[in-house]
Enzyme design. Structure first.
Site, PDB file in Angstrom:
ATOM      1  N   TYR A 216       0.837  -1.204   0.000  1.00 18.02           N
ATOM      2  CA  TYR A 216       0.000   0.000   0.000  1.00 18.02           C
ATOM      3  C   TYR A 216       0.874   1.258   0.000  1.00 18.02           C
ATOM      4  O   TYR A 216       0.639   2.188  -0.762  1.00 18.02           O
ATOM      5  CB  TYR A 216      -0.927   0.018   1.224  1.00 18.02           C
ATOM      6  CG  TYR A 216      -1.971  -1.063   1.237  1.00 18.02           C
ATOM      7  CD1 TYR A 216      -3.169  -0.918   0.544  1.00 18.02           C
ATOM      8  CD2 TYR A 216      -1.785  -2.233   1.960  1.00 18.02           C
ATOM      9  CE1 TYR A 216      -4.140  -1.900   0.568  1.00 18.02           C
ATOM     10  CE2 TYR A 216      -2.748  -3.230   1.990  1.00 18.02           C
ATOM     11  CZ  TYR A 216      -3.925  -3.052   1.290  1.00 18.02           C
ATOM     12  OH  TYR A 216      -4.883  -4.044   1.312  1.00 18.02           O
TER      13      TYR A 216
ATOM     14  N   ASN B 141     -12.652   0.258  -5.401  1.00 23.47           N
ATOM     15  CA  ASN B 141     -12.378  -0.123  -6.784  1.00 23.47           C
ATOM     16  C   ASN B 141     -13.642  -0.675  -7.448  1.00 23.47           C
ATOM     17  O   ASN B 141     -14.140  -1.720  -7.039  1.00 23.47           O
ATOM     18  CB  ASN B 141     -11.259  -1.168  -6.813  1.00 23.47           C
ATOM     19  CG  ASN B 141     -10.873  -1.623  -8.197  1.00 23.47           C
ATOM     20  OD1 ASN B 141     -11.388  -1.148  -9.203  1.00 23.47           O
ATOM     21  ND2 ASN B 141      -9.956  -2.575  -8.251  1.00 23.47           N
TER      22      ASN B 141
ATOM     23  N   CYS C  22      -6.775  -5.082  -7.593  1.00 23.43           N
ATOM     24  CA  CYS C  22      -6.533  -4.640  -6.218  1.00 23.43           C
ATOM     25  C   CYS C  22      -6.149  -5.801  -5.308  1.00 23.43           C
ATOM     26  O   CYS C  22      -5.585  -5.574  -4.231  1.00 23.43           O
ATOM     27  CB  CYS C  22      -7.729  -3.868  -5.680  1.00 23.43           C
ATOM     28  SG  CYS C  22      -9.297  -4.717  -5.809  1.00 23.43           S
ATOM     29  N   HIS C  23      -6.382  -7.033  -5.740  1.00 27.30           N
ATOM     30  CA  HIS C  23      -5.945  -8.185  -4.940  1.00 27.30           C
ATOM     31  C   HIS C  23      -4.421  -8.273  -4.886  1.00 27.30           C
ATOM     32  O   HIS C  23      -3.877  -8.951  -4.028  1.00 27.30           O
ATOM     33  CB  HIS C  23      -6.539  -9.491  -5.492  1.00 27.30           C
ATOM     34  CG  HIS C  23      -6.151  -9.810  -6.893  1.00 27.30           C
ATOM     35  ND1 HIS C  23      -6.793  -9.252  -7.985  1.00 27.30           N
ATOM     36  CD2 HIS C  23      -5.185 -10.621  -7.396  1.00 27.30           C
ATOM     37  CE1 HIS C  23      -6.243  -9.717  -9.095  1.00 27.30           C
ATOM     38  NE2 HIS C  23      -5.256 -10.544  -8.768  1.00 27.30           N
TER      39      HIS C  23
ATOM     40  N   GLU D 278      -2.313 -16.815  -9.230  1.00 29.95           N
ATOM     41  CA  GLU D 278      -1.235 -16.098  -9.904  1.00 29.95           C
ATOM     42  C   GLU D 278       0.144 -16.548  -9.430  1.00 29.95           C
ATOM     43  O   GLU D 278       1.159 -16.011  -9.855  1.00 29.95           O
ATOM     44  CB  GLU D 278      -1.408 -14.593  -9.695  1.00 29.95           C
ATOM     45  CG  GLU D 278      -2.656 -14.068 -10.378  1.00 29.95           C
ATOM     46  CD  GLU D 278      -2.793 -12.553 -10.337  1.00 29.95           C
ATOM     47  OE1 GLU D 278      -1.803 -11.856  -9.996  1.00 29.95           O
ATOM     48  OE2 GLU D 278      -3.871 -12.057 -10.675  1.00 29.95           O
TER      49      GLU D 278
END
Length: 191
Positions: free
Chosen positions: A125, A148, A156-157, A183
């Site tokens: 962040y 978002n 945003c993850h 991912e």
């Protein structure tokens, strides 16, 4: 306009003029609500519920239309790309986006995130705040992530705590973990 039960269909083609096309699709993390305008994808929502379309259509000042399942017009490509993402074959969405549901600092942060944090990587962040010229604004970045309108597509993850913690997530922390595992950032959940 109607809820997710099929309301908003007119039995034929889309309404004449500008309108909001919407649908609900299944995914590995549950049902996703998708909505698009003539400019592009405008809303993605985890855990789709029946109360999403009417407030969104009213906020945008557009009539809503839900095509028959599988007959999406504007949403056909986003639906295909989301399926490819969950199948492990897509690393970037590269879709036209309608940013009108966000502005100011939030839009600046979300655009930076979309442009600079690729599949399989994360950013803190605080680091994201520094990237947009606002060091020390980590909490404001967290608020931008929570607001978002295009989660998953604007990833945003991929924003985590600076100390390595996973942080919060509007779709739920378990959903964030599942996306990061998909991912390759985290090990796959054991459940």
């Amino acid at each position: 306009m109607g809820g997710l039960d099929g309301g908003g269909r007119d039995g034929g083609g889309p309404p004449a003029g500008p309108h909001l096309e919407w649908t609900v699709i299944g995914s590995d993390i549950g049902p996703l609500f998708l909505a698009s305008t003539e400019e592009g994808l405008v809303r993605v929502e985890f855990h789709a519920s029946t109360d999403l379309i009417d407030p969104l259509a009213a906020r945008l000042g557009l009539p809503a239309w839900r095509p028959a399942e599988g007959a999406e017009v504007r949403l056909a490509e986003p639906v295909r790309r989301i399926a490819a993402y969950f199948a492990g074959g897509l690393r970037t969405f590269d879709l036209p986006l309608d940013w009108r549901l966000t502005s100011g600092f939030n839009r600046l942060v979300l655009r930076e995130l979309a442009a600079s944090v690729p599949y399989g990587q994360v950013v803190g962040y605080g680091e994201l705040a520094a990237r947009v010229g606002r060091p020390g604004a980590a909490q404001a970045v967290g608020a931008a992530m929570g607001a978002n309108p295009l989660p998953l597509v604007v990833p945003c993850h991929r924003v985590v705590e600076n100390d390595g913690g996973i942080g919060g997530f509007g779709g739920g922390v378990e959903t964030k973990r599942a996306l990061l595992a998909l991912e390759g950032v985290l090990p796959a959940p054991l459940f």
